[in-house]
Design an enzyme around this catalytic site. Structure first.
Site, PDB file in Angstrom:
ATOM      1  N   GLY A   6       0.845  -1.193   0.000  1.00 32.88           N
ATOM      2  CA  GLY A   6       0.000   0.000   0.000  1.00 32.88           C
ATOM      3  C   GLY A   6       0.873   1.232   0.000  1.00 32.88           C
ATOM      4  O   GLY A   6       1.416   1.615   1.036  1.00 32.88           O
ATOM      5  N   LEU A   7       1.040   1.844  -1.182  1.00 35.94           N
ATOM      6  CA  LEU A   7       1.923   2.991  -1.313  1.00 35.94           C
ATOM      7  C   LEU A   7       1.132   4.266  -1.618  1.00 35.94           C
ATOM      8  O   LEU A   7       1.556   5.109  -2.405  1.00 35.94           O
ATOM      9  CB  LEU A   7       2.970   2.726  -2.406  1.00 35.94           C
ATOM     10  CG  LEU A   7       3.916   1.561  -2.120  1.00 35.94           C
ATOM     11  CD1 LEU A   7       4.788   1.271  -3.327  1.00 35.94           C
ATOM     12  CD2 LEU A   7       4.779   1.844  -0.885  1.00 35.94           C
ATOM     13  N   GLY A   8      -0.044   4.367  -0.977  1.00 35.24           N
ATOM     14  CA  GLY A   8      -0.760   5.631  -1.007  1.00 35.24           C
ATOM     15  C   GLY A   8       0.030   6.672  -0.250  1.00 35.24           C
ATOM     16  O   GLY A   8       1.166   6.433   0.176  1.00 35.24           O
ATOM     17  N   GLY A  13       1.192   5.456   3.324  1.00 38.41           N
ATOM     18  CA  GLY A  13       2.101   4.323   3.235  1.00 38.41           C
ATOM     19  C   GLY A  13       3.440   4.711   2.651  1.00 38.41           C
ATOM     20  O   GLY A  13       4.503   4.300   3.142  1.00 38.41           O
ATOM     21  N   GLY A  34      -1.057  11.441  10.348  1.00 36.26           N
ATOM     22  CA  GLY A  34      -1.516  11.985   9.078  1.00 36.26           C
ATOM     23  C   GLY A  34      -0.387  12.336   8.134  1.00 36.26           C
ATOM     24  O   GLY A  34       0.682  11.713   8.132  1.00 36.26           O
ATOM     25  N   LYS A  86      -6.443   2.998  18.996  1.00 38.96           N
ATOM     26  CA  LYS A  86      -6.541   4.004  17.933  1.00 38.96           C
ATOM     27  C   LYS A  86      -7.997   4.387  17.669  1.00 38.96           C
ATOM     28  O   LYS A  86      -8.312   5.544  17.366  1.00 38.96           O
ATOM     29  CB  LYS A  86      -5.895   3.474  16.655  1.00 38.96           C
ATOM     30  CG  LYS A  86      -5.976   4.422  15.451  1.00 38.96           C
ATOM     31  CD  LYS A  86      -5.355   5.780  15.733  1.00 38.96           C
ATOM     32  CE  LYS A  86      -5.060   6.586  14.469  1.00 38.96           C
ATOM     33  NZ  LYS A  86      -6.099   6.683  13.489  1.00 38.96           N
ATOM     34  N   HIS A 116      -8.846   6.799  20.332  1.00 40.01           N
ATOM     35  CA  HIS A 116      -8.096   8.021  19.995  1.00 40.01           C
ATOM     36  C   HIS A 116      -8.869   8.850  18.975  1.00 40.01           C
ATOM     37  O   HIS A 116      -9.034  10.065  19.124  1.00 40.01           O
ATOM     38  CB  HIS A 116      -6.723   7.612  19.444  1.00 40.01           C
ATOM     39  CG  HIS A 116      -5.982   8.687  18.696  1.00 40.01           C
ATOM     40  ND1 HIS A 116      -6.318   9.081  17.409  1.00 40.01           N
ATOM     41  CD2 HIS A 116      -4.899   9.429  19.031  1.00 40.01           C
ATOM     42  CE1 HIS A 116      -5.497  10.018  17.005  1.00 40.01           C
ATOM     43  NE2 HIS A 116      -4.627  10.256  17.961  1.00 40.01           N
TER      44      HIS A 116
END
Length: 302
Positions: A7-9, A12, A123, A173, A176
């Site tokens: 996952g290279l969004g 990532g 983020g 998370k 959170h």
């Protein structure tokens, strides 16, 4: 240390680049060719398939999943499982529902594949500032992969830790993000009140900047609000439509299951739902904040 990143969004790829900058080798895969090409330009070794990614990693392998929560995680694990060997580790760094994580960990354990869940916050700023990492899973495996978490965190000794067994990272998370909903809603409502007070003609960017220093309500979310207001004081062109990605709903449902009163988080979720039917300055600021900290898309008005 060597790691596979699936996952290279945006997030990532940023995480992979931070690891590369820290001296780690990262082999990445994404089904989209443009994402693979961009990753290669950032020092990430791009593989053309999951099989190639696994083949290029030494045993015991560590593969980090940075894919959207839900069915795609199960599909990715189904594709990975035949390629992995006993002792390999899979880390789910996305926002998976913790009960799904526990189910997946049990399934992988049957094949002697380790499974860690890593709640990840930070983020689009994580590449520079580091990520807050809440890790669930076996303590021995977490310790073996410590160099990865230490490199991704703001500092090796802070901003990350093992919080419990499988599922605990994603559970933490989830809560959170529920808290985040409430904090954002409070800021948005406060600034909306000030914006409506025509008699004073308050300079909202100035007020936000004053509050950033020394006040009891200072925070990173306030920093982002101040930046958003400085760029666009009237929030022109931003539709008051606030998305939710699911964690707030899960948090509210969990609070009900546990008989815990959580009115602020619950109401902040309901306000996001209401935003899709109404128009308000508060909702515009919420949408702007989400874009500032997470790069979430803004729905344009008009």
């Amino acid at each position: 240390m060597e790691l596979g990143m699936v996952g290279l969004g945006r997030m990532g790829a940023n995480m992979a680049e931070r690891l590369v900058r820290s001296g780690h080798r990262v082999v990445g895969f994404d089904p989209g060719a443009p994402a693979r090409e961009q990753a290669a330009g950032r020092g990430i070794e791009a593989a053309s398939s999951l099989a190639e990614l696994v083949e290029r990693l030494p045993s015991p392998r560590a593969v980090w999943l940075m894919v959207p929560a839900g069915e795609i995680v199960d599909r990715t694990l189904a594709d990975l499982l035949p390629l992995l060997s006993p002792g390999d580790a899979v880390i789910d760094g996305g926002n998976s529902f913790y009960k799904d994580t526990m189910r997946r960990a049990a399934m992988l354990a049957e094949h002697r594949i380790e499974c860690l869940d890593c709640g990840t916050s930070g983020g689009v700023w994580g590449l520079v500032e580091g990520y807050s990492l809440m890790v669930g899973g076996d303590a021995v495996v977490v310790e073996r992969l410590r160099p990865i978490f230490a490199a991704l965190a703001p500092a090796p000794d802070r901003g990350w830790g093992r919080v419990g067994p499988s599922g605990a990272g994603h559970f933490t998370k989830m809560v959170h993000n529920g808290i985040e909903y409430g904090m954002m809603q409070a800021y948005a409502e406060g600034f909306a009140i000030m914006q409506r007070k025509d008699d004073f003609a308050l300079d909202l960017p100035q007020v936000a900047e004053i509050w950033r220093h020394g006040s009891v309500v200072r925070s990173w979310l306030l920093d982002l609000s101040a930046d958003a207001l400085r760029k666009n004081p009237a929030l022109d062109g931003i539709a008051p439509y606030v998305q939710d990605s699911g964690e707030g709903r899960w948090t509210v449902a969990e609070a009900i299951d546990l008989n815990v009163s959580a009115p602020v988080i619950t109401l902040s979720l309901l306000e996001r739902l209401r935003s899709r039917e109404d128009d308000s300055f508060a909702d515009k600021l919420l949408a702007a904040m989400r874009n500032e900290f997470g790069g979430h898309g803004i729905k344009k008005s008009g």
